[in-house]
Design an enzyme around this catalytic site. Structure first.
Site, PDB file in Angstrom:
ATOM      1  N   ASP A  45     -16.158 -56.622  35.187  1.00 23.63           N
ATOM      2  CA  ASP A  45     -15.838 -55.558  34.229  1.00 23.63           C
ATOM      3  C   ASP A  45     -16.944 -54.508  34.232  1.00 23.63           C
ATOM      4  OD1 ASP A  45     -13.744 -57.091  33.646  1.00 23.63           O
ATOM      5  OD2 ASP A  45     -14.276 -57.505  31.542  1.00 23.63           O
ATOM      6  N   TYR A  48     -16.733 -52.284  37.181  1.00 21.45           N
ATOM      7  CA  TYR A  48     -15.593 -51.388  36.986  1.00 21.45           C
ATOM      8  C   TYR A  48     -15.992 -50.238  36.061  1.00 21.45           C
ATOM      9  CZ  TYR A  48     -10.840 -49.783  36.110  1.00 21.45           C
ATOM     10  OH  TYR A  48      -9.705 -49.010  36.020  1.00 21.45           O
ATOM     11  N   SER A  94      24.036 -48.050  31.553  1.00 14.96           N
ATOM     12  CA  SER A  94      23.672 -49.262  30.829  1.00 14.96           C
ATOM     13  C   SER A  94      24.589 -50.372  31.343  1.00 14.96           C
ATOM     14  CB  SER A  94      23.716 -49.018  29.326  1.00 14.96           C
ATOM     15  OG  SER A  94      24.950 -49.315  28.842  1.00 14.96           O
ATOM     16  N   GLU A 125      18.424 -61.181  37.837  1.00 12.97           N
ATOM     17  CA  GLU A 125      17.106 -60.782  37.326  1.00 12.97           C
ATOM     18  C   GLU A 125      17.030 -61.115  35.843  1.00 12.97           C
ATOM     19  OE1 GLU A 125      16.929 -56.578  38.074  1.00 12.97           O
ATOM     20  OE2 GLU A 125      17.063 -56.891  40.231  1.00 12.97           O
ATOM     21  N   LYS A 127      16.658 -60.289  32.079  1.00 13.64           N
ATOM     22  CA  LYS A 127      16.880 -59.073  31.290  1.00 13.64           C
ATOM     23  C   LYS A 127      15.753 -58.997  30.269  1.00 13.64           C
ATOM     24  CE  LYS A 127      20.533 -56.344  29.206  1.00 13.64           C
ATOM     25  NZ  LYS A 127      19.838 -55.807  28.047  1.00 13.64           N
ATOM     26  N   ASP A 129      13.446 -57.755  27.460  1.00 11.05           N
ATOM     27  CA  ASP A 129      13.825 -57.012  26.272  1.00 11.05           C
ATOM     28  C   ASP A 129      12.817 -55.901  26.012  1.00 11.05           C
ATOM     29  OD1 ASP A 129      15.569 -56.506  24.311  1.00 11.05           O
ATOM     30  OD2 ASP A 129      14.883 -58.093  22.961  1.00 11.05           O
ATOM     31  N   GLU A 188      11.550 -51.461  33.363  1.00 16.46           N
ATOM     32  CA  GLU A 188      11.553 -51.773  31.940  1.00 16.46           C
ATOM     33  C   GLU A 188      10.111 -51.845  31.446  1.00 16.46           C
ATOM     34  OE1 GLU A 188      14.589 -52.004  30.918  1.00 16.46           O
ATOM     35  OE2 GLU A 188      14.553 -52.989  28.970  1.00 16.46           O
ATOM     36  N   TYR A 240      12.774 -52.331  38.767  1.00 16.97           N
ATOM     37  CA  TYR A 240      13.951 -52.995  39.329  1.00 16.97           C
ATOM     38  C   TYR A 240      14.935 -52.058  40.022  1.00 16.97           C
ATOM     39  CZ  TYR A 240      15.468 -51.856  34.509  1.00 16.97           C
ATOM     40  OH  TYR A 240      15.722 -51.232  33.323  1.00 16.97           O
ATOM     41  N   LYS A 304      23.489 -58.480  39.573  1.00 17.00           N
ATOM     42  CA  LYS A 304      23.800 -57.249  40.316  1.00 17.00           C
ATOM     43  C   LYS A 304      24.316 -57.612  41.705  1.00 17.00           C
ATOM     44  CE  LYS A 304      19.937 -54.796  38.169  1.00 17.00           C
ATOM     45  NZ  LYS A 304      18.563 -54.337  38.317  1.00 17.00           N
ATOM     46  N   LYS A 328      24.259 -62.341  28.136  1.00 29.08           N
ATOM     47  CA  LYS A 328      23.309 -62.355  27.021  1.00 29.08           C
ATOM     48  C   LYS A 328      23.222 -63.749  26.406  1.00 29.08           C
ATOM     49  CE  LYS A 328      22.686 -58.631  24.668  1.00 29.08           C
ATOM     50  NZ  LYS A 328      21.755 -57.544  24.429  1.00 29.08           N
ATOM     51  N   CYS A 422       2.085 -62.801 -11.781  1.00 26.70           N
ATOM     52  CA  CYS A 422       1.370 -62.977 -10.515  1.00 26.70           C
ATOM     53  C   CYS A 422       1.072 -64.466 -10.312  1.00 26.70           C
ATOM     54  CB  CYS A 422       0.079 -62.176 -10.550  1.00 26.70           C
ATOM     55  SG  CYS A 422      -0.850 -62.315  -9.016  1.00 26.70           S
ATOM     56  N   CYS A 424      -1.353 -65.805  -9.073  1.00 31.71           N
ATOM     57  CA  CYS A 424      -2.782 -66.129  -9.116  1.00 31.71           C
ATOM     58  C   CYS A 424      -3.125 -66.706 -10.484  1.00 31.71           C
ATOM     59  CB  CYS A 424      -3.610 -64.875  -8.826  1.00 31.71           C
ATOM     60  SG  CYS A 424      -3.814 -63.809 -10.263  1.00 31.71           S
ATOM     61  N   CYS A 441       1.439 -56.760  -8.359  1.00 38.13           N
ATOM     62  CA  CYS A 441       0.432 -57.139  -9.341  1.00 38.13           C
ATOM     63  C   CYS A 441      -0.556 -55.982  -9.399  1.00 38.13           C
ATOM     64  CB  CYS A 441      -0.280 -58.410  -8.888  1.00 38.13           C
ATOM     65  SG  CYS A 441      -1.750 -58.742  -9.874  1.00 38.13           S
ATOM     66  N   CYS A 446      -7.237 -59.367  -9.802  1.00 36.83           N
ATOM     67  CA  CYS A 446      -6.415 -60.456  -9.264  1.00 36.83           C
ATOM     68  C   CYS A 446      -7.140 -61.089  -8.063  1.00 36.83           C
ATOM     69  CB  CYS A 446      -5.051 -59.913  -8.836  1.00 36.83           C
ATOM     70  SG  CYS A 446      -4.134 -61.029  -7.771  1.00 36.83           S
TER      71      CYS A 446
HETATM   72  S1  IVH Z   1      19.535 -52.496  35.517  1.00 39.27           S
HETATM   73  C1  IVH Z   1      22.942 -50.105  36.301  1.00 39.27           C
HETATM   74  N1  IVH Z   1      17.893 -54.524  35.390  1.00 39.27           N
HETATM   75  O1  IVH Z   1      19.059 -53.500  30.078  1.00 39.27           O
HETATM   76  C2  IVH Z   1      21.851 -50.950  35.910  1.00 39.27           C
HETATM   77  N2  IVH Z   1      18.394 -53.347  33.402  1.00 39.27           N
HETATM   78  O2  IVH Z   1      21.785 -53.004  29.079  1.00 39.27           O
HETATM   79  C3  IVH Z   1      21.196 -50.586  34.668  1.00 39.27           C
HETATM   80  N3  IVH Z   1      17.213 -54.162  31.429  1.00 39.27           N
HETATM   81  O3  IVH Z   1      19.017 -49.995  30.041  1.00 39.27           O
HETATM   82  C4  IVH Z   1      19.957 -51.286  34.372  1.00 39.27           C
HETATM   83  N4  IVH Z   1      16.124 -55.787  32.445  1.00 39.27           N
HETATM   84  O4  IVH Z   1      16.822 -51.255  29.583  1.00 39.27           O
HETATM   85  C5  IVH Z   1      18.517 -53.545  34.707  1.00 39.27           C
HETATM   86  N5  IVH Z   1      16.455 -56.336  35.414  1.00 39.27           N
HETATM   87  C6  IVH Z   1      17.060 -55.354  34.754  1.00 39.27           C
HETATM   88  C7  IVH Z   1      16.871 -55.169  33.370  1.00 39.27           C
HETATM   89  C8  IVH Z   1      17.565 -54.146  32.723  1.00 39.27           C
HETATM   90  C9  IVH Z   1      16.334 -55.169  31.290  1.00 39.27           C
HETATM   91  C10 IVH Z   1      17.694 -53.298  30.344  1.00 39.27           C
HETATM   92  C11 IVH Z   1      17.572 -51.810  30.646  1.00 39.27           C
HETATM   93  C12 IVH Z   1      18.949 -51.278  30.596  1.00 39.27           C
HETATM   94  C13 IVH Z   1      19.636 -52.277  29.729  1.00 39.27           C
HETATM   95  C14 IVH Z   1      21.115 -52.277  30.022  1.00 39.27           C
END
Ligand code: IVH
Length: 697
Positions: A45, A48, A94, A125, A127, A129, A188, A240, A304, A328, A422, A424, A441, A446
């Site tokens: 570190d 760096y 989406s 892949e 997903k 969040d 993401e 991705y 996909k 999901k 309260c 306490c 309170c 307190c």
């Molecule tokens: S692909 C056409 N790949 O999910 C493909 N999306 O519900 C569109 N997300 O807006 C996205 N992991 O925010 C893709 N491995 C992944 C993902 C991913 C999370 C999210 C992304 C997208 C949303 C779609």
């Protein structure tokens, strides 16, 4: 030559400074990648930091050496007034969601029918969040980062995205035959659970609003106009999607993921290419069991089609592709006994009900307590003590009580009456504002609130008193050594008493007293933050310290004056006014002033902002996009500069936005230094110096 030096031409033509800057950039890029992506640091570190400082200094004295891909650009730049809106070249789609095996099978059937080909490998892949982002690289260098927005147009948040250390600002290797003028990468942005928990805890301690889950925190962070704040939060990214407009990127999605990895982009190690839907289903199943082991939240699996020509055949419907789908997972849920409902008193006096649960293991941790927020929340769910309740962890890391199991309700289940005193030992009547859900309170003594306030005051970001943590505070409050914040500075009068306490010896007592003494050196903004004024978090404390310069002027401020500050809204202003009206708080302040804490901003803190442009005359022309004209004028005047309407010999600098006309021409004729809006923003931010603009072309 370093693997990062992909566009090198003849470097012998460079000046020694240019060469050094370039070398430092390469070294720091490789160190970032080794640390953040490979998890194999190649330097300490300290090394760096030394290299980083050297580059920073070099760029400061030679601003022309600062390139957009410099690692120094990761620390954040001047705050923006608003984000530019940018249209996506290709719509950001989406995904349609599915929730059952049957729906996944149906998807496969549609794909088979649509392609008229049973052979169609998939890529699965995680997903993650988080928040989707589009990254535009020009000639291998990150040019723009744009949020999804409505899929057509998003916000340009490049400065924020640059703070993500694992994202290459310049690609590490060019796997194509020629330089790619422009390519798009999508991915993401997310935050790991541990970082989310730590940040939320910090926010709670600061009296700031906490975020419900890592995704909200990520989204909130990316919306920050001040990228310096973003740099403080450990965002991560997984990429991705790649479109380099080359044959090679039109073949297979799995291959594209490999290309991304070769170029230095963080990609998921968990993506899998499979031959059929059965294998997809077993991956879904596997991750359903395994997902708790991940350091970040996923809400499903993305499936996909691997072949890009096959993707093309299927096409899209409305905003979702027909060649991909999301499966999901359900929120993870457990049932457990609600043994009791207790209370917590926050440092601002808000009383919160807390569910005391029979410990239950859920999604990676044992849960024994969960907030019940307020009386309305409990009533709306009709939860009673003795019920078997449902605890859920969805994308959120924080467990939520979502209801009770009616079939397990016994006749003994006890309806909960919210306390009106309260919890306490002082049992003061609670204050309830009509129309609000919180009970408060208001008792200045307190002990529960005092403990919280003391903890906050002593915390690292406030007065940073080492050795005065939760346990010590509890002990000292218990035996009456601490009644208020001001008592901290009287502890030295009780040295003998401290020495007589359990677990305390000469060394530990003296160390504590020393760090209390040290805390008097903390700057005004930290003291102000430590006072624990409702709604005054670290950022607001800093603004107040800078604006008012001393506690006396802050104390004398009217509500109008407070409201005239951009960052201050009515609830903050009211709570500041109320704080200073309160006689207990005034007493405490007097004691702290007597104890010698800093209640004045240091001269440097103040002067920095005021004299920079003294004696300089500016003219603004053209359309500004990073700030309004009014704001630009304010920034100049704040620094002691003057703005006039027309260009003359007295004009020192012209700031030219888009479509600048005659003023730009006059300035050129008079050899007046011209700054683009971007230059000006960099000057404000301190990364460019005014003196580097000479007016000579
Ligand atoms: S692909 C056409 N790949 O999910 C493909 N999306 O519900 C569109 N997300 O807006 C996205 N992991 O925010 C893709 N491995 C992944 C993902 C991913 C999370 C999210 C992304 C997208 C949303 C779609």
């Amino acid at each position: 030559m370093s693997q990062f030096d992909i566009f090198s031409d003849d470097s012998s033509a460079l000046s020694p400074n240019e060469q050094r800057a370039r070398q430092l950039r390469m070294l720091l890029h490789s160190a970032d990648h080794a640390y953040y992506v490979d998890a194999h640091p190649i330097m300490s570190d300290r090394e760096y930091d030394t290299l980083f400082k050297e580059l920073e200094q070099l760029e400061q004295s030679h601003p022309e050496l600062c390139t957009p891909d410099s690692p120094t650009q990761r620390v954040g730049g001047a705050p923006l007034k608003e984000f530019n809106q940018i249209a996506h070249k290709k719509q950001m789609l989406s995904l349609s969601n599915t929730y059952s095996e049957q729906e996944v099978q149906d998807f496969d059937q549609r794909v088979t029918d649509g392609l008229d080909n049973p052979l169609h490998p998939y890529v699965c892949e995680l997903k993650v969040d988080g928040v989707a982002i589009s990254l535009i690289y020009r000639n291998g260098i990150l040019h723009q980062a744009i949020t999804r927005g409505d899929g057509e147009v998003g916000d340009e948040i490049t400065a924020n995205i640059k703070t993500i250390k694992e994202l290459p600002l310049m690609i590490h290797e060019n796997p194509f035959d020629t330089v790619i003028e422009e390519m798009e990468i999508r991915g993401e942005v997310y935050m790991e659970d541990a970082a989310f928990i730590a940040l939320n805890a910090q926010r709670e301690a600061n009296g700031e609003k906490t975020f419900a889950n890592p995704r909200n925190l990520t989204a909130g962070t990316l919306k920050q106009l001040n990228s310096k704040e973003v740099a403080k939060r450990p965002l991560k990214i997984v990429c991705y999607y790649l479109d380099a407009n080359r044959e090679e990127t039109m073949i297979s999605h799995a291959d594209n993921l490999l290309l991304l990895k070769r170029m230095g982009f963080p990609t998921s190690t968990h993506a899998r290419k499979v031959e059929n839907i059965q294998q997809v289903l077993s991956i879904i199943d596997e991750w359903n069991k395994q997902r708790e082991t991940l350091p970040f939240g996923i809400d499903g699996i993305v499936i996909k089609l691997d072949s890009i020509p096959q993707q093309r055949i299927l096409g899209n419907v409305a905003r979702a592709p027909k060649w991909a789908i999301a499966y999901k997972y359900e929120a993870q849920q457990a049932e457990t006994l609600l043994k009791d409902i207790t209370y917590q008193v926050g440092r601002t006096g808000i009383v919160t009900p807390v569910a005391e649960l029979e410990p239950v293991f859920l999604a990676g941790s044992t849960i024994s307590r969960a907030t019940l927020h307020n009386e309305d929340f409990i009533n709306s769910l009709d939860i009673r003590i003795g019920d078997t309740v449902f605890v859920e962890k969805g994308g959120d890391v924080i467990p939520k009580i979502t209801g009770y199991n009616p079939s397990k309700r016994s006749n003994d289940a006890k309806t909960f009456e919210f306390t009106h005193v309260c919890p306490c030992p002082l049992q003061t009547s609670l204050h309830h504002v009509e129309g609000e859900v919180q009970y408060m309170c208001l008792h200045p003594e307190c002990p529960w609130q005092i403990r919280r306030r003391l903890e906050h005051f002593a915390s690292r970001d406030a007065l940073n008193i080492d050795g005065l943590g939760e346990k010590v505070i509890d002990q000292f409050v218990e035996i009456g050594l601490l009644h208020s914040i001001a008592d901290i500075y009287k502890l030295n009068l009780h040295r003998e008493q401290l020495l007589g306490l359990d677990r305390w010896g000469v060394k530990s007592v003296d160390r504590l007293l020393e760090s209390i003494e040290q805390s008097k050196q903390q700057p005004f903004r930290k003291v102000l933050f430590g006072l624990g004024i409702r709604h005054v978090g670290e950022g607001i404390a800093k603004t107040l310290a800078q604006h008012f310069g001393s506690i006396e002027s802050l104390q004398a401020a009217t509500i109008e004056e407070l409201l005239s500050i951009k960052e201050i809204g009515s609830s903050i202003a009211v709570s500041i006014i109320e704080f200073f009206k309160d006689e207990h708080e005034s007493e405490m302040l007097t004691s702290l002033i007597q104890a010698g804490l800093s209640f004045r901003s240091s001269l440097e803190e103040q002067e920095q902002k005021t004299n920079e442009f003294a004696g300089l005359t500016f003219v603004l022309t053209g359309e500004l996009s990073l700030m309004t004209r009014k704001e630009a004028i304010e920034e100049i005047e704040k620094r002691g500069g003057k703005v006039t309407g027309s260009v003359s010999k007295k004009t020192m600098y012209l700031i030219a936005g888009e479509q600048a006309g005659s003023k730009l021409k006059s300035a050129q004729e008079l050899s007046i230094p011209i700054l683009s809006e971007d230059d000006f923003a960099q000057v404000l931010q301190g990364t460019k110096q005014l003196t580097s603009f000479t007016g000579l072309s």
